[in-house]
Design a protein around this motif. Sequence first.
Motif, PDB file in Angstrom:
ATOM      1  N   ILE A  78      -5.257  10.161   2.018  1.00  0.00           N
ATOM      2  CA  ILE A  78      -5.904  10.844   3.261  1.00  0.00           C
ATOM      3  C   ILE A  78      -5.433  12.207   3.155  1.00  0.00           C
ATOM      4  N   THR A  79      -6.599  12.936   3.651  1.00  0.00           N
ATOM      5  CA  THR A  79      -6.426  14.483   3.858  1.00  0.00           C
ATOM      6  C   THR A  79      -5.268  14.873   4.613  1.00  0.00           C
ATOM      7  N   PRO A  80      -4.347  15.664   4.297  1.00  0.00           N
ATOM      8  CA  PRO A  80      -3.374  16.075   5.371  1.00  0.00           C
ATOM      9  C   PRO A  80      -4.127  16.908   6.508  1.00  0.00           C
ATOM     10  N   PHE A  81      -3.423  16.600   7.695  1.00  0.00           N
ATOM     11  CA  PHE A  81      -3.760  17.595   8.775  1.00  0.00           C
ATOM     12  C   PHE A  81      -2.721  17.903   9.589  1.00  0.00           C
ATOM     13  N   LYS A  82      -2.892  18.783  10.459  1.00  0.00           N
ATOM     14  CA  LYS A  82      -1.807  19.303  11.656  1.00  0.00           C
ATOM     15  C   LYS A  82      -2.303  18.755  12.995  1.00  0.00           C
ATOM     16  N   ILE A  83      -1.481  18.416  13.588  1.00  0.00           N
ATOM     17  CA  ILE A  83      -1.597  18.012  15.235  1.00  0.00           C
ATOM     18  C   ILE A  83      -1.041  19.120  16.198  1.00  0.00           C
ATOM     19  N   HIS A  84      -1.864  19.922  16.858  1.00  0.00           N
ATOM     20  CA  HIS A  84      -1.429  20.969  17.825  1.00  0.00           C
ATOM     21  C   HIS A  84      -1.690  20.515  19.293  1.00  0.00           C
ATOM     22  N   TYR A  85      -1.407  21.283  20.076  1.00  0.00           N
ATOM     23  CA  TYR A  85      -1.464  21.182  21.460  1.00  0.00           C
ATOM     24  C   TYR A  85      -2.842  20.829  21.731  1.00  0.00           C
ATOM     25  N   TYR A  86      -3.769  21.427  21.093  1.00  0.00           N
ATOM     26  CA  TYR A  86      -5.276  21.337  21.351  1.00  0.00           C
ATOM     27  C   TYR A  86      -5.754  20.377  20.635  1.00  0.00           C
ATOM     28  N   VAL A 104       0.792  -1.295   0.185  1.00  0.00           N
ATOM     29  CA  VAL A 104      -0.014  -0.032  -0.108  1.00  0.00           C
ATOM     30  C   VAL A 104       1.024   1.271  -0.186  1.00  0.00           C
ATOM     31  N   LYS A 105       0.407   2.161  -0.815  1.00  0.00           N
ATOM     32  CA  LYS A 105       1.314   3.352  -0.813  1.00  0.00           C
ATOM     33  C   LYS A 105       0.523   4.551  -0.263  1.00  0.00           C
ATOM     34  N   PHE A 106       1.053   5.394   0.370  1.00  0.00           N
ATOM     35  CA  PHE A 106       0.299   6.525   0.974  1.00  0.00           C
ATOM     36  C   PHE A 106       0.570   7.754   0.196  1.00  0.00           C
ATOM     37  N   LYS A 107      -0.600   8.704   0.041  1.00  0.00           N
ATOM     38  CA  LYS A 107      -0.464   9.756  -0.769  1.00  0.00           C
ATOM     39  C   LYS A 107      -1.464  10.820   0.052  1.00  0.00           C
ATOM     40  N   LYS A 108      -1.098  11.964  -0.049  1.00  0.00           N
ATOM     41  CA  LYS A 108      -2.099  12.950   0.474  1.00  0.00           C
ATOM     42  C   LYS A 108      -2.876  13.423  -0.680  1.00  0.00           C
ATOM     43  N   ILE A 109      -4.111  13.675  -0.078  1.00  0.00           N
ATOM     44  CA  ILE A 109      -5.227  14.332  -1.023  1.00  0.00           C
ATOM     45  C   ILE A 109      -4.763  15.943  -1.187  1.00  0.00           C
ATOM     46  N   LYS A 110      -4.846  16.535  -2.556  1.00  0.00           N
ATOM     47  CA  LYS A 110      -4.136  17.810  -2.217  1.00  0.00           C
ATOM     48  C   LYS A 110      -5.014  18.805  -2.179  1.00  0.00           C
ATOM     49  N   LYS A 111      -6.466  18.779  -2.757  1.00  0.00           N
ATOM     50  CA  LYS A 111      -7.401  19.653  -2.677  1.00  0.00           C
ATOM     51  C   LYS A 111      -8.387  19.264  -2.139  1.00  0.00           C
ATOM     52  N   GLY A 151       3.586  13.460   3.898  1.00  0.00           N
ATOM     53  CA  GLY A 151       3.037  14.766   3.684  1.00  0.00           C
ATOM     54  C   GLY A 151       1.402  14.758   4.300  1.00  0.00           C
ATOM     55  N   ILE A 152       1.242  13.566   4.993  1.00  0.00           N
ATOM     56  CA  ILE A 152      -0.148  13.514   5.419  1.00  0.00           C
ATOM     57  C   ILE A 152      -0.310  14.477   6.933  1.00  0.00           C
ATOM     58  N   ILE A 153       0.657  13.990   7.741  1.00  0.00           N
ATOM     59  CA  ILE A 153       0.779  14.367   9.176  1.00  0.00           C
ATOM     60  C   ILE A 153       1.821  15.528   9.421  1.00  0.00           C
ATOM     61  N   ASP A 154       1.339  16.821   9.976  1.00  0.00           N
ATOM     62  CA  ASP A 154       2.193  17.942  10.269  1.00  0.00           C
ATOM     63  C   ASP A 154       2.305  17.578  11.810  1.00  0.00           C
ATOM     64  N   ASN A 155       3.504  17.633  12.476  1.00  0.00           N
ATOM     65  CA  ASN A 155       3.376  17.527  13.892  1.00  0.00           C
ATOM     66  C   ASN A 155       3.544  18.968  14.451  1.00  0.00           C
ATOM     67  N   TYR A 156       2.785  19.705  14.892  1.00  0.00           N
ATOM     68  CA  TYR A 156       2.941  20.876  15.802  1.00  0.00           C
ATOM     69  C   TYR A 156       2.859  20.512  17.392  1.00  0.00           C
ATOM     70  N   TYR A 157       2.996  19.440  17.530  1.00  0.00           N
ATOM     71  CA  TYR A 157       2.561  19.213  19.160  1.00  0.00           C
ATOM     72  C   TYR A 157       3.508  19.255  20.030  1.00  0.00           C
TER      73      TYR A 157
END
Length: 185
Positions: free
Chosen positions: A36-44, A13-20, A90-96
């Motif tokens: 998968i739609t990319p998302f950011k993880i924050h402290y909240y 299985v290959k992982f790819k972000k959904i661009k739009k 490019g799916i998860i951005d960790n700002y945690y």
Amino acid sequence: MIPCATDLQLAGVKFKKIKKSNNILNVKFRHGVLEITPFKIHYYSEALFRNLVAFEQCYPGADTYFTTYLMFMDFLLKTSKDVALLHHNGIIDNYYHGSDDDVANLFNRLCTGAFHTFEGSYLSDLHDNVQKHCENKWNMWRASLKRDYFTNPWSVISFIAALFLLLLTFTQTFFTVFPYYGPRS
């Protein structure tokens, strides 16, 4: 259950972000590619996700879209390697302000105590298709060959050249032996 991201990668299985896409719940699986739609993880993020799951669990008329999505992510993200794989794609951005292990633990404890099943959910077809893909031995063998033997173009070229030389050798052997054992005129 859906295997974790690193196990899915071993199954081809290959992982790819959904661009739009503006919808975080958007997940697709086609031809061995999990989008998968990319998302950011924050402290909240933990408080937000817990409140959404609590609302869906407590409100009688609510659909369980977020609970389904978070349980799906819980299956995908078991270890820090899984988080690193999705981050690399490019799916998860960790700002945690934590490690990849902290993000994996966050998703592993989000749906604790929530009652939910994938049957009848918006991800039920995706769940079934991923399971079928992982159960197919050919997909695992092909992924293993690509990962272990065909990592660069030179290995592919040398394999094709070896097959061509083997074919020429069999052809030469056939035309050498055929007149001896072939029909007499």
